[in-house]
Motif scaffolding. Structure first.
Motif: not given
Length: 304
Positions: A1-23
């Motif tokens: 099935m085709t998709t129309d929305l790309q989301l971030p990678d897996a939780v285990s591959n958090l980028t430093p910027f994504q980790a900044l969202m925790i604080p």
């Protein structure tokens, strides 16, 4: 099935910027806690002035809240909490940052006990920790087995249909249960509605970010507004019949469980997870919800 929305990678591959969202999410939890305290105080003062209603807050009471300094200040703080939450769920996985609101329960419980001068007691404190432990286990499992993938149109439609059914059930049950002034009813209702708000808000924000705005996005925005408005009304009624920390306990437990549950069941964020993880989800959710019921039973304000 085709998709129309790309989301971030897996939780285990958090980028430093994504980790900044925790604080960022943790700071939002602080504002959530303070906002709940001030809003609860405002509702209590308005009811002391205008009298309590036997079946939910009246239009007169709702208008009266707008003239309450405590309630307005609390609303502003909650607005800041919502903005910080939206920022965090836009740039980080929902199953990582959404449940961090449970920190607000600890802050609210401590603040409420200090301001009222009434200690919680051993059973109430145990109930608080039961909520937190249940949420922590739930999030821990989700962080290991969860992952984000592209969201299909069919999945978004499924979420919207489920929300429509929930709205009908909430409105029908309101006519039957509201007259009993049940804090747990309002808390559970608000928690379920806010769980859908968080899920749809993340989808809408990501569709904006990825340039996939369409008529389904418009329906999702309408769903967010309706669910948030009805959930907000339920919260104010919960303040009228229960304590602020009980309200926060329900919201920080039920909200993330519903949001993550939608992600796992509908959005396939835990596809391929072993049966042990699924059983862990059920057990952890049961522990957290049990804590809410225990807090409702043993909280000093409830006993009073």
């Amino acid at each position: 099935m085709t998709t129309d929305l790309q989301l971030p990678d897996a939780v285990s591959n958090l980028t430093p910027f994504q980790a900044l969202m925790i604080p960022v999410a943790l700071i939002g939890a602080v504002f959530l806690s303070l906002g709940a305290q001030f809003q609860s105080r405002g509702v209590q003062r308005v009811e002391a002035r205008l009298g309590r209603q036997s079946k939910g807050l009246s239009v007169r009471h709702v208008v009266g809240l707008l003239s309450s300094g405590s309630w307005v200040l609390g609303t502003l703080m909650l607005g800041i909490a919502v903005v910080l939450q939206l920022v965090s769920i836009t740039f980080a996985p929902l199953i990582v940052v959404q449940p961090l609101g449970a920190v607000a329960l600890v802050i609210t419980t401590w603040f409420s006990s200090r301001s009222s001068g009434v200690p919680l007691g051993r059973r109430a404190r145990r109930a608080v920790w039961t909520c937190i432990i249940g949420v922590a286990i739930f999030v821990g499992i989700a962080a290991f087995v969860g992952h984000e993938s592209a969201i299909t149109r069919q999945q978004l439609v499924t979420v919207l249909v489920i929300l429509a059914v929930v709205l009908v059930l909430v409105l029908v049950s309101f006519r039957l249960v509201a007259k009993h002034k049940s804090a747990l009813y309002y808390i559970v209702g608000a928690g379920v509605l806010y769980g859908f708000v968080a899920t749809l808000a993340k989808v809408v924000l990501n569709r904006f970010v990825n340039g996939t705005f369409d008529w389904l996005t418009v329906l999702a925005i309408v769903g967010v507004v309706v669910a948030a408005s009805l959930g907000g009304y339920f919260v104010q009624n919960a303040y009228s019949s229960g304590s602020a920390d009980l309200v926060i306990a329900g919201l920080t437990v039920i909200d993330p469980i519903v949001a993550v549950g939608i992600g796992v069941i509908v959005l396939d964020e835990a596809s391929g997870a072993p049966w042990g993880a699924v059983a862990g989800f059920v057990v952890a959710a049961g522990i957290a919800i049990t804590g809410v019921f225990l807090l409702a039973k043993h909280h000093p304000q409830t006993r009073a």
